[in-house]
Design an enzyme around this catalytic site. Structure first.
Site, PDB file in Angstrom:
ATOM      1  N   ASP A   1      -7.736  -5.828   0.211  1.00 22.01           N
ATOM      2  CA  ASP A   1      -8.470  -6.628  -0.968  1.00 22.01           C
ATOM      3  C   ASP A   1      -8.028  -8.157  -0.690  1.00 22.01           C
ATOM      4  O   ASP A   1      -8.431  -8.847  -1.420  1.00 22.01           O
ATOM      5  CB  ASP A   1      -7.824  -6.310  -2.200  1.00 22.01           C
ATOM      6  CG  ASP A   1      -8.286  -4.939  -2.537  1.00 22.01           C
ATOM      7  OD1 ASP A   1      -9.806  -4.763  -2.259  1.00 22.01           O
ATOM      8  OD2 ASP A   1      -7.651  -3.881  -2.954  1.00 22.01           O
TER       9      ASP A   1
ATOM     10  N   HIS B   1       0.915  -1.097   0.047  1.00 23.00           N
ATOM     11  CA  HIS B   1      -0.002  -0.167   0.077  1.00 23.00           C
ATOM     12  C   HIS B   1       0.956   1.113  -0.076  1.00 23.00           C
ATOM     13  O   HIS B   1       2.013   1.252   0.626  1.00 23.00           O
ATOM     14  CB  HIS B   1      -0.829  -0.042   1.284  1.00 23.00           C
ATOM     15  CG  HIS B   1      -2.029   1.206   1.027  1.00 23.00           C
ATOM     16  ND1 HIS B   1      -1.971   2.252   1.498  1.00 23.00           N
ATOM     17  CD2 HIS B   1      -3.361   0.787   0.669  1.00 23.00           C
ATOM     18  CE1 HIS B   1      -3.177   2.777   1.181  1.00 23.00           C
ATOM     19  NE2 HIS B   1      -3.988   1.874   0.393  1.00 23.00           N
TER      20      HIS B   1
HETATM   21  N1  CMC Z   1       4.152  -7.600  -4.871  1.00 28.72           N
HETATM   22  C1  CMC Z   1       5.624  -7.634  -4.827  1.00 28.72           C
HETATM   23  N2  CMC Z   1       6.493  -6.349  -4.975  1.00 28.72           N
HETATM   24  C2  CMC Z   1       6.033  -5.534  -4.414  1.00 28.72           C
HETATM   25  C3  CMC Z   1       4.187  -5.336  -4.314  1.00 28.72           C
HETATM   26  C4  CMC Z   1       3.651  -6.271  -4.527  1.00 28.72           C
HETATM   27  N3  CMC Z   1       2.310  -6.476  -4.270  1.00 28.72           N
HETATM   28  N4  CMC Z   1       3.995  -4.147  -3.892  1.00 28.72           N
HETATM   29  C5  CMC Z   1       4.998  -3.170  -4.092  1.00 28.72           C
HETATM   30  N5  CMC Z   1       6.157  -3.920  -4.224  1.00 28.72           N
HETATM   31  C6  CMC Z   1       7.615  -3.465  -4.293  1.00 28.72           C
HETATM   32  C7  CMC Z   1       7.871  -2.950  -5.566  1.00 28.72           C
HETATM   33  O1  CMC Z   1       8.317  -3.673  -6.612  1.00 28.72           O
HETATM   34  C8  CMC Z   1       8.917  -2.012  -5.204  1.00 28.72           C
HETATM   35  O2  CMC Z   1      10.043  -2.775  -5.119  1.00 28.72           O
HETATM   36  P1  CMC Z   1      11.620  -2.033  -5.305  1.00 28.72           P
HETATM   37  O3  CMC Z   1      11.620  -0.647  -4.234  1.00 28.72           O
HETATM   38  O4  CMC Z   1      12.516  -3.043  -5.283  1.00 28.72           O
HETATM   39  O5  CMC Z   1      11.418  -1.421  -6.584  1.00 28.72           O
HETATM   40  C9  CMC Z   1       8.484  -1.674  -3.778  1.00 28.72           C
HETATM   41  O6  CMC Z   1       7.624  -2.706  -3.212  1.00 28.72           O
HETATM   42  C10 CMC Z   1       7.557  -0.612  -3.572  1.00 28.72           C
HETATM   43  O7  CMC Z   1       6.632  -0.451  -4.565  1.00 28.72           O
HETATM   44  P2  CMC Z   1       5.966   0.688  -5.270  1.00 28.72           P
HETATM   45  O8  CMC Z   1       5.164   0.347  -6.455  1.00 28.72           O
HETATM   46  O9  CMC Z   1       6.896   1.932  -5.342  1.00 28.72           O
HETATM   47  O10 CMC Z   1       4.842   1.181  -4.233  1.00 28.72           O
HETATM   48  P3  CMC Z   1       3.561   2.052  -4.455  1.00 28.72           P
HETATM   49  O11 CMC Z   1       3.197   2.821  -3.255  1.00 28.72           O
HETATM   50  O12 CMC Z   1       3.645   2.812  -5.802  1.00 28.72           O
HETATM   51  O13 CMC Z   1       2.299   1.113  -4.748  1.00 28.72           O
HETATM   52  C11 CMC Z   1       0.696  -0.436  -4.668  1.00 28.72           C
HETATM   53  C12 CMC Z   1       1.292   0.613  -4.083  1.00 28.72           C
HETATM   54  C13 CMC Z   1      -0.803  -0.831  -3.802  1.00 28.72           C
HETATM   55  C14 CMC Z   1      -0.025  -0.033  -5.941  1.00 28.72           C
HETATM   56  C15 CMC Z   1       1.283  -1.716  -4.715  1.00 28.72           C
HETATM   57  O14 CMC Z   1       1.954  -1.943  -3.412  1.00 28.72           O
HETATM   58  C16 CMC Z   1       0.675  -2.901  -5.401  1.00 28.72           C
HETATM   59  O15 CMC Z   1       0.810  -2.975  -6.834  1.00 28.72           O
HETATM   60  N6  CMC Z   1       0.238  -3.827  -4.764  1.00 28.72           N
HETATM   61  C17 CMC Z   1      -0.651  -4.811  -5.517  1.00 28.72           C
HETATM   62  C18 CMC Z   1      -2.056  -4.433  -6.041  1.00 28.72           C
HETATM   63  C19 CMC Z   1      -2.871  -4.180  -4.738  1.00 28.72           C
HETATM   64  O16 CMC Z   1      -2.987  -5.108  -4.022  1.00 28.72           O
HETATM   65  N7  CMC Z   1      -3.719  -3.134  -4.944  1.00 28.72           N
HETATM   66  C20 CMC Z   1      -4.693  -2.563  -3.942  1.00 28.72           C
HETATM   67  C21 CMC Z   1      -4.012  -1.570  -2.838  1.00 28.72           C
HETATM   68  S1  CMC Z   1      -5.232  -1.366  -1.469  1.00 28.72           S
HETATM   69  C22 CMC Z   1      -6.813  -1.048  -2.048  1.00 28.72           C
HETATM   70  C23 CMC Z   1      -7.046   0.104  -2.978  1.00 28.72           C
HETATM   71  O17 CMC Z   1      -6.246   1.119  -3.043  1.00 28.72           O
HETATM   72  O18 CMC Z   1      -7.879   0.079  -3.872  1.00 28.72           O
END
Ligand code: CMC
Length: 428
Positions: A363, A305
């Site tokens: 989720d 998140h």
């Molecule tokens: N699985 C594996 N690696 C992950 C994941 C994951 N679900 N989420 C983040 N990372 C890693 C990412 O690769 C990055 O690694 P590095 O620093 O080595 O490059 C690090 O963690 C930070 O990730 P980010 O993409 O910069 O983080 P963000 O804040 O931009 O993204 C997120 C947040 C929710 C989009 C992401 O965690 C994600 O894609 N999660 C899976 C989708 C999901 O479950 N979404 C629902 C969110 S909660 C309900 C809602 O908002 O609707």
């Protein structure tokens, strides 16, 4: 004395006022930065930028706390119910018994859709994703309810708000009924909000359907946990659409569209599909390895998140609810729940997830409950949308009433071709 932050650039210095927040970081007010220093700030994804001041919801990402109007989500999930929370989010305080009764009455009296709206549903292909239908039908409401599209009139804003909170369950249930070829079921005003939704989804005209109170309570809790969540992508989309003074139905349709993506509300569908694909606990390491592999686009859905860096308090309530609902339904040995629990355990002990502070989000467990209730995965995100509608509306109203808000118009750092003269086609 007002605190300031000092920024120097290109031989000039500017004192920027710092605004105090009740919870969370204070904010540096950079509005005069461009006028005084001739620079913009750069922050794709708004990781350090507050787009507004808000009194509605607060997330403490480090503590793993979520507050609606100051009240912790776990207390609300245990003691309150969805329509009371809608009132709280919209009007800022918990209602008295009379206020609640009046509000519930107003919502209940607006649950029916204009009869002609049925034709919109019938125009979609049977295999249309319900989110496509919900997005289209919510937008189409502006063509039916002309008397509540003037955003300058507080009374019309109120009527539009009530209409959307009341009608979204009907729209979502009908999107589902249409996709399975069953007749639309009209709302029933003697049922509470969650029970009425379940009734419209699962009843058929030829036999009596009694809503299971356990499932109604679980549905109410899912709605409660999704009701609002600060300035997330879909809420910011609603605010941005609203900043152009678009009508409220168009703005909420924009929010529905944004919610659909798998990084946001679409994650609940994607998560259950992932858990099913994993299938058995012995395959978990393979998927963990894929999630860690930078050359593989796969991510563990339902994990991570932008704001929560400890745990998502909604996930905790949702996990308990999953145990309770599956237990009461006598399906506690559900293989998907077993895979989810094992996956959570393994991921939380893995250095990759620990270092990045990745925890299960809302989720991760919601899909397991919705699946147990009998919903197909394609309905998971529409249920998120109907639950979040109140949050979108509360945020939209707050924006309209906020004198400091103007049309949203981000700036950019242009890195394309420098100015050049047109060349005739023969000369290229
Ligand atoms: N699985 C594996 N690696 C992950 C994941 C994951 N679900 N989420 C983040 N990372 C890693 C990412 O690769 C990055 O690694 P590095 O620093 O080595 O490059 C690090 O963690 C930070 O990730 P980010 O993409 O910069 O983080 P963000 O804040 O931009 O993204 C997120 C947040 C929710 C989009 C992401 O965690 C994600 O894609 N999660 C899976 C989708 C999901 O479950 N979404 C629902 C969110 S909660 C309900 C809602 O908002 O609707």
């Amino acid at each position: 004395m007002t605190e300031t932050a000092t920024l120097s650039y290109n031989g000039k210095t500017v004192e920027l006022p710092v605004r105090h927040s009740v919870h969370g970081p204070d904010v540096v007010d950079i509005r005069k930065l461009y006028a005084e220093l001739d620079v913009f700030t750069y922050d794709p994804g708004f990781t350090s930028t507050a787009s507004c001041s808000s009194t509605i919801t607060f997330i403490d990402g480090d503590k793993g706390e979520l507050l609606y109007r100051g009240y912790p989500i776990d207390q609300l999930a245990e003691k309150s119910h969805y329509l009371e929370i809608c009132y709280l989010l919209l009007y800022g305080e918990l209602p008295t018994a009379t206020q609640l009764e009046d509000f519930e009455n107003r919502i209940t009296r607006h649950t029916m859709l204009h009869e002609q709206m049925q034709y919109f549903f019938r125009g979609f292909r049977r295999d249309a994703h319900p989110m496509a239908i919900v997005c289209g039908v919510v937008g189409a409401m502006s063509a039916f309810y002309h008397d509540s599209t003037d955003i300058g009139d507080p009374w019309q804003r109120e009527v539009a708000s009530i209409r959307m909170i009341a009608k979204l369950p009907t729209i979502c249930a009908w999107a589902y009924k249409y996709s399975i070829g069953q007749p639309f079921i009209y709302p029933r005003n003697d049922l509470d909000y969650a029970s009425n939704f379940l009734h419209m989804c699962f009843a058929i005209p030829c036999e009596e359907y009694t809503v299971d109170p356990i499932l109604a309570r679980a549905m109410d809790r899912i709605m409660t946990l999704h009701a609002d969540h600060e300035q997330n992508a879909s809420t910011s989309t609603v605010r941005l659409a609203g900043s152009s003074e678009a009508n409220p139905f168009a703005c909420i349709a924009a929010g529905v569209a944004c919610l659909w993506g798998p990084a946001h509300g679409g994650a609940n569908q994607a998560c259950l599909e992932m858990l099913r694909e994993i299938g058995t606990p012995d395959r978990i390491p393979e998927f963990i390895a894929r999630a860690k592999d930078k050359d593989d686009p796969f991510r563990l859905m339902g994990f991570g998140h932008r704001v929560y860096k400890n745990f998502d308090p909604r996930a905790k309530v949702m996990k308990d609810s999953a145990d309770e609902v599956l237990g009461l339904l006598g399906i506690e040995n559900n293989p998907t729940l077993q895979v989810a629990k094992e996956l959570e355990k393994i991921a939380l002990e893995d250095e990759y997830f620990i270092a990045r502070k990745l925890y299960p989000n809302v989720d991760f467990y919601s899909g397991i409950i919705l699946d147990a209730m009998g919903f197909p995965t394609s309905m998971f995100t529409p249920i998120f949308a109907l639950s979040r509608t109140v949050g979108w509306i509360a945020q939209w109203k707050e924006m309209i009433e906020d004198k400091e808000q103007k049309i949203g118009r981000p700036r950019q750092s242009y890195i394309g071709a420098a100015r050049r003269d047109y060349t005739d086609v023969e000369a290229r």
